[in-house]
Design a protein around this motif. Structure first.
Motif, short mmCIF file in Angstrom:
data_model
loop_
_atom_site.label_atom_id
_atom_site.label_comp_id
_atom_site.label_asym_id
_atom_site.label_seq_id
_atom_site.Cartn_x
_atom_site.Cartn_y
_atom_site.Cartn_z
N PHE A 1 30.35 41.53 32.17
CA PHE A 1 29.91 40.46 33.21
C PHE A 1 30.89 40.49 34.02
N GLU A 2 32.15 41.05 33.80
CA GLU A 2 32.91 41.43 35.00
C GLU A 2 32.19 42.22 36.23
N THR A 3 31.80 43.34 35.68
CA THR A 3 31.27 44.39 36.28
C THR A 3 29.91 44.09 36.85
N HIS B 1 45.39 46.59 27.02
CA HIS B 1 45.16 46.47 28.38
C HIS B 1 43.60 46.17 28.74
N TYR B 2 43.47 45.44 29.83
CA TYR B 2 41.95 45.26 30.21
C TYR B 2 41.46 46.48 30.53
N PRO B 3 40.25 46.89 30.20
CA PRO B 3 39.59 48.14 30.84
C PRO B 3 39.87 48.17 32.10
N SER B 4 39.84 47.21 33.20
CA SER B 4 40.08 47.45 34.48
C SER B 4 41.30 47.69 34.97
N ARG B 5 42.31 47.20 34.01
CA ARG B 5 43.69 47.55 34.55
C ARG B 5 44.48 48.38 33.52
N PRO B 6 44.26 49.60 33.32
CA PRO B 6 44.86 50.47 31.99
C PRO B 6 46.13 50.88 32.39
N ASN C 1 49.73 46.74 30.72
CA ASN C 1 49.42 46.11 29.34
C ASN C 1 49.58 44.64 29.32
N ALA C 2 48.35 43.96 28.90
CA ALA C 2 48.25 42.29 28.96
C ALA C 2 49.09 41.96 27.75
N LEU C 3 49.07 42.79 26.38
CA LEU C 3 49.51 42.48 25.28
C LEU C 3 50.36 43.82 24.51
N GLY D 1 54.01 30.08 27.22
CA GLY D 1 54.38 31.15 27.95
C GLY D 1 54.12 30.88 29.27
N PRO D 2 54.68 31.59 30.18
CA PRO D 2 54.42 31.24 31.70
C PRO D 2 52.85 31.81 31.76
N SER D 3 52.48 31.52 33.16
CA SER D 3 51.06 31.75 33.67
C SER D 3 50.95 33.39 33.48
N GLY D 4 50.04 34.22 33.04
CA GLY D 4 50.00 35.45 32.91
C GLY D 4 50.46 36.09 31.84
N ALA D 5 51.13 35.39 30.85
CA ALA D 5 51.85 35.78 29.77
C ALA D 5 51.01 36.75 28.68
N GLY D 6 49.74 36.33 28.85
CA GLY D 6 48.84 36.82 27.75
C GLY D 6 48.24 36.09 26.64
N LYS D 7 48.15 34.62 27.06
CA LYS D 7 47.92 33.86 25.98
C LYS D 7 46.52 33.63 25.90
N THR D 8 45.53 33.85 26.95
CA THR D 8 44.32 33.68 26.78
C THR D 8 43.68 34.98 26.37
N THR D 9 44.64 36.12 26.64
CA THR D 9 44.05 37.39 26.13
C THR D 9 44.08 37.44 24.62
N LEU D 10 45.10 36.97 24.13
CA LEU D 10 45.22 36.91 22.80
C LEU D 10 44.11 36.23 21.94
N PHE E 1 36.30 39.87 22.13
CA PHE E 1 35.71 40.08 23.42
C PHE E 1 35.89 41.41 23.75
N TYR E 2 37.09 42.00 23.26
CA TYR E 2 37.50 43.19 23.55
C TYR E 2 38.39 43.79 22.13
N ASP E 3 38.61 45.08 22.07
CA ASP E 3 39.28 45.38 21.11
C ASP E 3 40.49 46.00 21.24
N1 ATP Z 1 39.51 40.03 32.60
C1 ATP Z 1 40.58 40.60 32.89
N2 ATP Z 1 40.79 41.77 33.69
C2 ATP Z 1 41.99 42.32 34.30
N3 ATP Z 1 43.19 41.74 33.95
C3 ATP Z 1 43.06 40.41 33.32
C4 ATP Z 1 41.84 39.87 32.84
N4 ATP Z 1 42.11 38.69 32.47
C5 ATP Z 1 43.40 38.58 32.53
N5 ATP Z 1 44.14 39.53 33.01
C6 ATP Z 1 45.51 39.94 33.23
O1 ATP Z 1 46.18 39.99 32.04
C7 ATP Z 1 47.31 39.23 31.78
C8 ATP Z 1 47.19 38.35 31.01
O2 ATP Z 1 46.44 37.17 31.43
P1 ATP Z 1 46.00 35.72 30.41
O3 ATP Z 1 44.80 35.20 30.96
O4 ATP Z 1 46.09 36.23 29.09
O5 ATP Z 1 47.41 34.92 30.55
P2 ATP Z 1 47.43 33.54 30.26
O6 ATP Z 1 49.01 33.58 29.45
O7 ATP Z 1 46.48 32.92 29.56
O8 ATP Z 1 47.70 32.53 31.55
P3 ATP Z 1 47.36 31.25 31.83
O9 ATP Z 1 48.45 30.31 31.24
O10 ATP Z 1 47.75 31.35 33.54
O11 ATP Z 1 45.94 31.25 31.85
C9 ATP Z 1 47.19 38.73 33.37
O12 ATP Z 1 48.48 39.59 33.97
C10 ATP Z 1 46.07 38.69 33.89
O13 ATP Z 1 46.16 38.93 35.53
#
Ligand code: ATP
Length: 613
Positions: free
Chosen positions: A137-139, A380-385, A388-390, A407-416, A423-425
């Motif tokens: 859905f991203e692409t 790492h997200y497939p679009s950003r090889p 590393n997000a984690l 953690g600060p914004s963009g730290a990887g919390k949502t990614t976890l 949703f990803y492996d």
């Molecule tokens: N779908 C995606 N495709 C590529 N990169 C992504 C995607 N989602 C997040 N990222 C990147 O991965 C990193 C971690 O993002 P994430 O959303 O996990 O941060 P977060 O800690 O939840 O931030 P926030 O508190 O602002 O929501 C960020 O650098 C973000 O730009």
């Protein structure tokens, strides 16, 4: 169970599929196969109708030569002639009757097939699309998927419901007509054949151009609807920034582009049709001119020439129709290609063939929740090889623990959370739920074990009861109400005009942020999962909503393992452990008091984030 291969599968659809050719239509066969019987019946009706059409010129000749012919005029033969006329008119009417019935039957069967196959195709594509991972859905834009589901399937409906039968009918008429032309006059027909060869080549050449333009035209329409979809989904933002005019203009430009491409296609197709008709009729007029001379010289009868004219116009008509069908078929081939692309999209996250099962205690959450382990997870997200997000994230969570993720914004919390839901492996490391690698569970078993309360809750256009039942489709009304009570949502729902029957409207515009969250919590409670993922809303709620949401969350956390992306002091204080994430790594772990004492990242974040509480 080759996970590497699964992970490597590409989920994105090809941006520009290989040139659509009519061969692509073979891909539709699986959708046609179930309806062999109907196809056979339609084919039968078609053959009967074509045979009746072909019989008409013959009956016509008989009528002229035997009915009006020299043998039949005047004298003793007058009575026989009348009988002939009666007989041949009767035969002609009989043939017309057969033609009428067979044509109606063909139309019915073939239209039914068109509608049926389109409905199947739509359902199949939709069912496939909803299983795709977020990567897809991203692409792929939603508007584009919608356009494929509507416009492209409609083209296929035209193909199956009209074009195929038109092609077959006209193909039969063409072949039958040619055979009959030869039977009528070998000499004139041979001349026609030579001329036809000269006619077909330019038509084929031009047909190609039409096909290319068809595809472009569909792409432009898809672009326009994708644009509209995006903007309509963001109306409040668009209006707040007073972008209405700009967006209307942008859409207008996109529509104009679609119109321009469509016009190119229409022009090319007009030329094609004109060329086909001019060339074919030109050839036929020339041959008829020769025929008229033959009648004058006595080498051909009037009836024969009449018959020849009718067959020749049948053949010419069928060629004209075939060239038109070719255009439609080419458009449908483009559409098929796009739909098959969607159907071929493979989600990189797949359920394994021989899944393991979760311990029974987990599937019915009565115990203490699930144990969760992350072992050296790299992602790492497939679009950003290259980012590393984690990074080498390891975490051991005991059943029933409440972990606050900070953690600060963009730290990887949502990614976890995204990884926990598969949703990803991860590219490296593994995640286990009660000791079972989550990649060895079916997606549905895994996701059934997880409840999620997102930051922004989606409210569907349904009543309150159904919106909460989204948590578990088979829950009874009583169970829904019990969950609403636990989630502190019961009172406000009762106060709605029709209580639980109140329609919450598209996107729940009638509910406040706090109320939406409580609906989400009620959903999660109804699901009763052993693992709960909470993404606390960052937006401030008023004190009363805040208190109600906190109460609801406390109820939700009882007896289960909880991971919460925390933005509130109350939450971090209640957590058993806080993990502080920065740049995809865990940098600090401990309780609120311990971490404040450490005076590290957490202490500074806490000073910023929680000072409003
Ligand atoms: N779908 C995606 N495709 C590529 N990169 C992504 C995607 N989602 C997040 N990222 C990147 O991965 C990193 C971690 O993002 P994430 O959303 O996990 O941060 P977060 O800690 O939840 O931030 P926030 O508190 O602002 O929501 C960020 O650098 C973000 O730009």
């Amino acid at each position: 169970m080759n996970i590497k291969n699964l992970a490597n599968m590409s989920s994105s659809i090809k941006p520009e599929p290989a040139k659509g050719s009519i061969k692509t239509l073979i891909g539709l066969l699986p959708f046609l196969q179930p309806y062999k019987r109907q196809f056979l019946l339609a084919g039968l009706a078609l053959i009967v109708a074509a045979a009746a059409t072909l019989a008409i010129p013959y009956a016509f000749r008989q009528m002229i030569d035997l009915g009006f012919g020299s043998r039949g005029i005047g004298g003793a033969d007058a009575a026989a002639s009348t009988l002939h006329i009666d007989l041949y008119f009767l035969a002609l009417f009989g043939v017309a009757c057969i033609l009428g019935v067979a044509t109606a039957a063909r139309f019915y069967m073939v239209s039914w097939l068109g509608e049926r196959v389109t409905a199947d195709l739509r359902s199949a594509v939709y069912a496939h699309v909803v299983t795709q991972s977020p990567q897809f859905f991203e692409t792929t834009k939603t508007g584009e998927v919608l356009s494929r589901l509507t416009t492209d399937t409609t083209l296929i409906q035209t193909l199956v419901g009209t074009s195929i039968s038109m092609a077959l009918r006209n193909g039969l008429l063409f072949i039958g007509g040619m055979v009959m032309l030869f039977i009528t006059s070998v000499k004139l027909s041979s001349i026609i054949i030579v001329m036809l060869a000269a006619v077909v080549l330019p038509i084929v050449f031009y047909g190609r151009r039409v096909r290319k333009l068809s595809r472009e035209s569909q792409d432009r329409v898809a672009d326009a609807s994708a644009l509209a979809g995006e903007i309509l989904n963001a109306m409040p933002t668009v209006q707040a920034f007073t972008h209405e005019e700009i967006e209307a203009r942008r859409f207008g430009t996109s529509v104009e582009r679609a119109f321009h491409t469509a016009m190119q296609r229409i022009r090319a197709r007009s030329v094609l049709t004109m060329m086909a008709i001019l060339l074919v009729f030109g050839a036929i007029v020339f041959v008829l001119w020769l025929g008229a001379h033959a009648v004058v010289q006595g080498s051909m009868s009037g009836g024969q020439l009449g018959q020849f004219i009718l067959y020749a116009s049948l053949v010419a008509g069928s060629i004209g129709a075939l060239s038109e069908v070719l255009g439609d078929t080419q458009r449908a081939a483009g559409a098929t290609e796009r739909l098959l692309d969607l159907l071929a999209a493979q989600s990189p996250v797949q359920s394994v063939l021989l899944p393991e099962t979760l311990p029974a205690s987990l599937s019915s959450c009565t115990a203490n929740g699930a144990a969760l382990q992350l072992e050296d997870v790299v992602f790492h997200y497939p679009s950003r090889p290259d980012s590393n997000a984690l990074m080498h994230l390891s975490l051991d969570i005991k059943p029933g623990e409440t972990i606050a993720v900070v953690g600060p914004s963009g730290a990887g919390k949502t990614t976890l959370f995204q990884l926990l839901l598969r949703f990803y492996d991860p590219q490296q490391g593994r995640i286990t739920l009660d000791g079972v690698d989550i990649r060895f569970l079916t997606l549905s078993a895994l996701r059934s074990a997880i409840g999620i309360v997102p930051q922004d809750t989606v409210i569907f256009s349904e009543n309150a009861l159904e919106n909460i039942r989204f948590g578990r489709a088979d829950a009874s009304d009583d169970e829904v109400i019990a969950a609403a009570k636990m989630a502190a949502a019961h009172e406000f729902i009762e106060r709605l005009p029709q209580g639980y029957q109140s329609f919450l409207g598209e996107r729940g515009v009638r509910l406040s942020g706090g109320q939406r969250q409580r609906i989400a919590i009620a959903r999660a409670l109804l699901k009763n999962p052993p693992l709960l993922l909470l993404d606390e809303a960052t937006s401030a709620l008023d004190a009363e909503s805040e208190r109600l949401v906190q109460t609801a969350l406390e109820a939700a956390m009882v007896g289960r393992t909880t991971l919460v992306i925390a933005h509130r002091l109350a939450t971090v204080q209640r957590a058993d452990r806080i993990i502080v994430v920065e740049h995809g790594r865990i940098v600090e772990t401990g309780t609120h008091t311990e971490l404040i004492a450490q005076n590290g990242l957490y202490a500074s974040l806490a000073a910023l984030q929680f000072n409003t509480d």
